[in-house]
Design an enzyme around this catalytic site. Structure first.
Site, PDB file in Angstrom:
ATOM      1  N   SER A 295      -6.054  -0.655   1.949  1.00  0.00           N
ATOM      2  CA  SER A 295      -7.260   0.129   2.212  1.00  0.00           C
ATOM      3  C   SER A 295      -8.264  -0.055   1.085  1.00  0.00           C
ATOM      4  CB  SER A 295      -6.910   1.616   2.316  1.00  0.00           C
ATOM      5  OG  SER A 295      -6.592   2.144   1.033  1.00  0.00           O
ATOM      6  N   ASP A 296      -9.554   0.049   1.426  1.00  0.00           N
ATOM      7  CA  ASP A 296     -10.530   0.214   0.358  1.00  0.00           C
ATOM      8  C   ASP A 296     -10.203   1.537  -0.334  1.00  0.00           C
ATOM      9  OD1 ASP A 296     -12.647  -0.128  -1.335  1.00  0.00           O
ATOM     10  OD2 ASP A 296     -14.116  -0.505   0.225  1.00  0.00           O
ATOM     11  N   CYS A 297     -10.608   1.678  -1.573  1.00  0.00           N
ATOM     12  CA  CYS A 297     -10.074   2.769  -2.393  1.00  0.00           C
ATOM     13  C   CYS A 297     -10.435   4.146  -1.835  1.00  0.00           C
ATOM     14  CB  CYS A 297     -10.552   2.614  -3.822  1.00  0.00           C
ATOM     15  SG  CYS A 297      -9.794   1.164  -4.590  1.00  0.00           S
TER      16      CYS A 297
END
EC number: 3.2.1.-
Length: 774
Positions: A295-297
């Site tokens: 995932s993106d952060c």
């Protein structure tokens, strides 16, 4: 994103404490020994997962069988926890290497024996070289430096780069990180850079693990009250298939990338990190990703807390893992996954499947082999080497674009132009040149320093910073221009204007910059050269049309050696060969096109996006770029004038015969049996300078009833060639009917239109008649 920000997103006092504890664990463990299975450790050397001669999938299953549920869950996040009883240290997955090793993520740190790393031009600038071998070589150098830093205990081996999103809108603050607006260019860049990073070792082994991001349709950060955390990108299947997903598919197919990152935004009402069709069915199912999905952060936290996609955090954890997410950048899964299991929303086997993908990548990297592996000899002496610095300079030479050169004003002569006024807010910058997601550069050469190597310089900033909010410094700048033999204005943007979380509202130069250029041009007694630093396009119509501005150069963000490269081009030590990887639109374009509209094709008063679909005036077109020499094209051999498309079965033939669209679905053809049509393009250098030239091959499909096609032309191939003055070089491009002449219909299906396809190579046109072989 910092640990503090992560804590804010969760919004629960107990959870906040847990988050800070996790961050403390990360900070204390990030520089532990970076490989497990130390042969000196009697506890682990006999364990099966430590045996490098055992197949990796067997080793992974052995390790999974030894981990407790809690240990597994603590390895679903970027700051993975140690398992001391098995001799496994903690590991930080998050490192960045967009155009050099960066310390933006927590996985890499500079200092001591590693004070910096080679900082290449920002991606948009390197993309302007249109040189696939250069892109791969930069990746190889970056991975050398990554392995050296890993061996020194200050970096990891998993890098969340490159960014291969399409530069759909000229205002996007992160457009600088991308290879531009064309999906084929982005696809070629993705595969080339990933190959350079990951290497080509035998046995499916990895030098470092790259990650293509941000999947998918992510190209808005913060515009007009809409931010990436709350944006629902409404995208047609047609645009997904022929634009947004193209680079990611290439990353997996051609690049063999080890990871794909899902984005913050929703696509058609679903968060990408919780969309089973996008992740499990497409990336892993159709494209056969051999790696992990991350995932993106804090994306999982975002779709729970900000998008309110699920009712409970446990449901969010379960939805993401079941959709195909393997690793969470952030603490969310570490906190809520066990609760999801207890509530019956997840099984331990679901967690095993996710963890198997990340462990497999670590084992392919050699992190469980008990030693540093085949790259153990790399160390501090292999970072910032003379060869690496030279490549950074050469990359800038190849990416800088000459946009205007009236009366062949450039190159300047050190004999005739002995005094040069160097003016502008970007005239003596250093960090501005490396853009965002950068690290600590080996060394810098600013434009002022570069020009000073050729001439005496008179320096005036003209205004304080690119915001240029006042004109108090204009008088001194004008005085310098009156005294000098030539004037170089270095203007443009920086990260205060365009950046992650910062989209632009317009396309003009900020503040009083245009006034400064105009007044200095009026005052200058010698030729005026305007140099622009930016990631996105700028409407400089005023300078393009001003006869007192002799030349315009776009330098992008040219990296640590940017000032030297700019000076070398201005004084003729290097011949510019870059071409624009994006369309430069006029300012009034942004008034017609909201950033939130994802449609690529023109419709009604909507003018469309990128050179492929936009119907309207431009400041400079995609692919534009001048040289100090001149090139001509000719076809060295007569190419085929006709291609026959064979069908895979009789039913497909009946479909085609009855079709009103006069096209064949690619899935109904025998693509592998088609003869490829070779194009032999002879490039002649008819000028006085040696130079590099990009051969672009565009295809214009026939208009034959495919609903919603709307394409002007599309790039199908490009090749970079170096040609000596007065010499010729022949470039071969093999045209493949399925790959190059196909288009995407309104349902997202690829079709080959029957009829006359026009190929454009510079001023050349060649028509191919495509017809079914019945």
């Amino acid at each position: 994103m910092s640990c503090y920000n992560k804590a804010l997103l969760i919004g629960n006092k107990v959870v906040v404490i847990l988050v800070f504890l996790l961050c403390l664990v990360h900070s204390s463990e990030s520089l532990r020994p970076l490989f497990a299975c130390d042969p000196a450790n009697g506890l682990t050397r006999t364990l099966r997962f430590c045996r490098a001669n055992v197949p990796i999938h067997v080793r992974v299953q052995d390790l999974l069988g030894r981990l407790t549920l809690q240990e597994k869950i603590r390895n679903l996040v970027n700051n993975a926890a140690a398992v001391p009883r098995l001799g496994i240290g903690g590991y930080e997955w998050w490192s960045e290497a967009l155009h050099g090793i960066s310390d933006v993520g927590p996985g890499a740190k500079f200092g001591g024996a590693f004070p910096g790393a080679t900082s290449f031009p920002q991606v948009i600038t390197t993309a302007a070289s249109f040189n696939q071998s250069l892109w791969e070589e930069i990746g190889r150098v970056v991975s050398d430096e990554a392995r050296a830093m890993y061996n020194g205990g200050v970096a990891g081996l998993t890098y969340w780069s490159p960014n291969v999103n399409i530069l759909r809108d000229p205002r996007w603050g992160r457009g600088q990180e991308t290879p531009g607006e064309d999906p084929i260019v982005a696809a070629k860049y993705a595969a080339s850079y990933v190959r350079g990073l990951q290497g080509t070792a035998a046995g499916n082994r990895l030098k470092v693990a790259a990650c293509c991001k941000h999947y998918t349709a992510y190209d808005l950060d913060n515009w007009n009250g809409v931010d990436r955390f709350h944006f629902n990108a409404k995208v047609t299947q047609q645009d997904l298939e022929d634009t947004y997903n193209v680079p990611f598919k290439s990353c997996v197919y051609e690049g063999k990338v080890a990871s794909v990152m899902c984005s913050y935004n929703q696509v058609n009402g679903k968060p990408t990190c919780a969309d089973e069709n996008l992740l499990k069915n497409t990336i892993r199912g159709q494209w056969r990703l051999n790696g992990y999905i991350v995932s993106d952060c804090d994306s999982v936290d975002v779709f729970f807390n900000q998008q309110h996609y699920t009712s409970t955090p446990e449901e969010a954890a379960a939805r993401s893992i079941k959709a195909g997410l393997d690793l969470d950048c952030g603490p969310f899964l570490a906190i809520f996954t066990e609760g999801a299991v207890k509530k019956g929303l997840l099984t331990e086997n679901d967690i095993n499947l996710a963890l198997a993908n990340t462990l497999t990548v670590q084992m392919r990297l050699g992190m469980f082999d008990g030693n540093l592996g085949p790259y153990a000899n790399l160390g501090p002496r292999d970072v910032c080497t003379p060869a690496h610095k030279h490549l950074a300079l050469e990359a800038a030479h190849q990416g800088i674009v000459l946009l205007k050169n009236s009366a062949r004003s450039l190159p300047l002569s050190p004999r005739r132009h002995r005094t040069v006024a160097v003016i502008g807010p970007n005239s003596d910058v250093t960090e501005t040149m490396i853009g965002n997601y950068a690290g600590k550069a080996c060394a810098y050469t600013s434009p002022l320093q570069g020009i000073s190597r050729y001439a005496r310089t008179l320096h005036q900033a003209g205004c304080a910073g690119v915001a240029c909010k006042g004109n108090q410094g204009f008088g001194a700048a004008e005085a310098a221009a009156r005294e000098a033999d030539a004037t170089v204005l270095v203007m443009g943007l920086d990260q205060s204007i365009e950046a992650e979380t910062r989209d632009r509202t317009g396309l003009l130069l900020p503040g009083y910059q245009q006034d400064l250029v105009t007044r200095v041009a009026q005052a200058s007694r010698g030729p005026v050269i305007l140099v622009l630093m930016s990631g996105g396009p700028i409407d400089v119509t005023f300078a393009k049309n001003d006869p007192r501005v002799a030349a315009i150069i776009w330098a992008g963000y040219p990296g640590q050696a940017g000032g030297a490269a700019i000076a070398n081009i201005i004084f003729g030590a290097a011949n510019p060969g870059g071409k624009l990887p994006m369309t430069w639109y006029p300012q009034d374009y942004v008034a017609k096109v909201p950033m939130t509209v994802m449609a690529m094709r023109a419709s009604g008063n909507y003018p469309g996006r990128t050179y492929r679909f936009y119907k309207g005036p431009v400041v400079f077109p995609f692919g534009f770029g001048l040289s100090y020499t001149t090139f001509t094209h000719s076809l060295a051999k007569s190419p085929l004038a006709q291609l026959s498309v064979s069908l895979s079965n009789l039913n497909s033939a009946n479909t085609i015969l009855n079709s009103s669209s006069h096209s064949i679905k690619v899935s109904h053809t025998n693509c592998n049996s088609f003869p490829k049509m070779p194009l032999h393009v002879e490039v002649s250098n008819t000028g006085e300078f040696d130079g590099t030239h990009t051969v672009f091959v565009f295809a214009e499909p026939p208009i034959n009833g495919i609903k919603g096609l709307g394409v002007n032309k599309q790039l199908i191939a490009f090749e970079k060639v170096h040609v000596m003055a007065g010499a010729k070089q022949t470039v071969q491009v093999d045209v493949d009917a399925c790959k190059h002449l196909g288009v995407v219909d309104e349902y997202g299906k690829r079709r080959i239109p029957m009829g006359e396809h026009k190929l454009h190579i510079g001023d050349l046109k060649h028509t191919i008649l495509v017809q079914p072989q019945l």
